[in-house]
Design a protein around this motif. Sequence first.
Motif, PDB file in Angstrom:
ATOM      1  N   GLU A 160      -5.959   3.333 156.262  1.00 45.72           N
ATOM      2  CA  GLU A 160      -6.062   3.647 157.966  1.00 45.72           C
ATOM      3  C   GLU A 160      -5.526   4.556 158.449  1.00 45.72           C
ATOM      4  O   GLU A 160      -4.551   5.234 157.879  1.00 45.72           O
ATOM      5  N   SER A 161      -5.876   5.392 159.576  1.00 47.59           N
ATOM      6  CA  SER A 161      -5.138   6.322 160.219  1.00 47.59           C
ATOM      7  C   SER A 161      -4.218   6.215 160.824  1.00 47.59           C
ATOM      8  O   SER A 161      -3.821   4.895 161.390  1.00 47.59           O
ATOM      9  N   VAL A 162      -3.093   7.176 160.631  1.00 46.72           N
ATOM     10  CA  VAL A 162      -1.804   6.507 161.391  1.00 46.72           C
ATOM     11  C   VAL A 162      -1.682   7.415 162.620  1.00 46.72           C
ATOM     12  O   VAL A 162      -2.189   8.570 162.885  1.00 46.72           O
ATOM     13  N   PRO A 163      -1.292   6.665 163.641  1.00 43.44           N
ATOM     14  CA  PRO A 163      -1.347   7.202 164.973  1.00 43.44           C
ATOM     15  C   PRO A 163      -0.422   8.474 165.087  1.00 43.44           C
ATOM     16  O   PRO A 163       0.696   8.791 164.219  1.00 43.44           O
ATOM     17  N   ALA A 164      -0.916   9.448 165.781  1.00 46.53           N
ATOM     18  CA  ALA A 164       0.129  10.632 166.146  1.00 46.53           C
ATOM     19  C   ALA A 164       1.475  10.487 166.652  1.00 46.53           C
ATOM     20  O   ALA A 164       2.286  10.800 166.145  1.00 46.53           O
ATOM     21  N   GLY A 165       1.610   9.439 167.469  1.00 46.81           N
ATOM     22  CA  GLY A 165       2.916   8.922 168.045  1.00 46.81           C
ATOM     23  C   GLY A 165       3.860   8.443 167.109  1.00 46.81           C
ATOM     24  O   GLY A 165       4.843   8.645 166.835  1.00 46.81           O
ATOM     25  N   ARG A 166       3.269   7.929 165.971  1.00 48.82           N
ATOM     26  CA  ARG A 166       3.907   7.208 164.705  1.00 48.82           C
ATOM     27  C   ARG A 166       4.570   8.242 164.068  1.00 48.82           C
ATOM     28  O   ARG A 166       5.722   8.162 163.578  1.00 48.82           O
ATOM     29  N   TYR A 167       4.090   9.602 163.705  1.00 46.78           N
ATOM     30  CA  TYR A 167       4.519  10.671 163.144  1.00 46.78           C
ATOM     31  C   TYR A 167       5.900  11.154 163.853  1.00 46.78           C
ATOM     32  O   TYR A 167       6.840  11.393 163.344  1.00 46.78           O
ATOM     33  N   PHE A 168       5.522  11.345 165.082  1.00 42.53           N
ATOM     34  CA  PHE A 168       6.691  11.785 165.803  1.00 42.53           C
ATOM     35  C   PHE A 168       8.025  10.871 166.017  1.00 42.53           C
ATOM     36  O   PHE A 168       9.321  11.188 166.274  1.00 42.53           O
ATOM     37  N   ALA A 169       7.566   9.361 165.933  1.00 41.13           N
ATOM     38  CA  ALA A 169       8.651   8.401 165.782  1.00 41.13           C
ATOM     39  C   ALA A 169       9.565   8.366 164.537  1.00 41.13           C
ATOM     40  O   ALA A 169      10.649   7.934 164.518  1.00 41.13           O
ATOM     41  N   ALA A 170       8.749   8.560 163.558  1.00 40.08           N
ATOM     42  CA  ALA A 170       9.119   8.406 161.958  1.00 40.08           C
ATOM     43  C   ALA A 170       9.755   9.604 161.570  1.00 40.08           C
ATOM     44  O   ALA A 170      10.793   9.573 160.493  1.00 40.08           O
TER      45      ALA A 170
END
Length: 540
Positions: A160-170
Amino acid sequence: MASAPSPPAGQLFVDIHTVLSDCDDGFANLRDGQQPIRAGAAGGGSPGEERKPVPLLARQISLESGIAVLDTGKEVKRGSSGKAKADNRVLSRNGKSLGGLSATGEDAAHRKGDFNIFRTKSTLGSRQNSLLPSRRENGPDLHRADGAPGSAGMEDRINESVPAGRYFAALRGPELDQVRDYEDILLPKDEVWPFLLRFPIGSFGMCLGLGSQAILWGALATSPAMAFLHVTPDINLALWLIALAVFAAVAVTYTLKCIFYFEAIRREYFHPVRVNFFFAPWIACMFLAIGAPPRIAPKLLHPATWCTFIAPVFVLELKIYGQWLSGGKRRLSKVANPSSHLSVVGNFVGAILAARVGWAEAGKFLWAVGLAHYLCVFVTLYQRLPTSEALPKELHPVYSMFIATPSAASIAWKAIYGEFDAVARTFYFIALFLYCSLVVRINFFRGFRFSMAWWAYTFPMTTASVATIRYAEEVPCAFSKGLALSLSLMSSTMVSLLFLCTLLHAFVWRSLFPNDLAIAITKDRSGGTRSHGKEKRHAK
């Protein structure tokens, strides 16, 4: 018949898999816990006969939280009140799984070094099936549980694709490549990953730096304004051959990664910073075509060269610009960062190559498309929201990307229309002002570690130097010639230092490609523990 002790209030565990403990499973160091709670009635024995507890090793799943608990089942500890105490041990996270299932003994050795979750789907099934134990008849299989390494549930979450906001949060740090302390990842942190899995798309930045240097020294050798330097064309030939060799090595390596670890490529594509580096291979190819020595390439290149290199760029632009335009989760205001200039500068480099093959109209088309989206990116990056956090210190080198696009636009206008007129000078002066504004802030570029992504930020300096040479040809004077010479020396010095650092990290310190933690983050925070509420709120 004695009934089993009741579980603590607010939490119920159901025994879903029981294994006799007569085999050495490596759990001898766990504390004694209570007997597992049976789903049905206890069988065997008379009502008046006290049943001797059987040593069991049970894995239980909480119906409330879904956290796995191990129970040795030796004795039941009782407090002063006579009630049984549940001493179930919740397994801690170790950075090797989604849900915090910690493996020890044979189970840990079984999964250690297993990176098949990022392998290409065609090779994933056969490798996984050989590692999984046989499924018990009429019973659940914990290895197939959602979230277990090597399971179908994890495979679905990986794909599944990872949301863009998830990259900024993690993620944090340079290029969003470091995992925050309270995050869990899908791969082990304490092992050295396979080389292909550690090889990032940002490695093509080295091709951009070397290819642009070949163009610079070719311009110094052929420009009438710089004839007083007496630069030999052999320097252009040597740099072009080095750039070609480096590009071939990087391209072959990354192609192998696409073949064997395609799921890792998908993760890089969804990364808000690295998605822009997918333009880098094709821009590097266009740099090699533009900077080819006269003794190797003809003055007028074949149009098939332009079609081959611009087609992937155009397809990527349709995808990424469409996401910016549609206003979804990957809209420009959400994912914009200085590396977004890479997705724009390809238009101007393609316009230069179109002029070299004799297709001026195609070059004008690309120049217009690049101008429209450059204005959008430029305004978005300048007009940051008050709530947006400042870029970390390690990301300061990306500010040099502001120089690349206007410099390339001025060179492309000169190549298409044949003169460095008012339009070309306007973009050149914008680039020159941005260059000066970065030079006076020298502390922006001090005090942080080396990264392969730095190579992508050398070609903006080189592009500004080439634009200055074109300006010196149109306005020949001591100031313009001295400025062109100064910027050229500064650019070549920076590339030489980076090339030396790359060789030292690769062959002496052997630290050029560390584990690429950015591609191994989970799709959401459900894989972590619940004891980091403060960090969650801070991330939000």
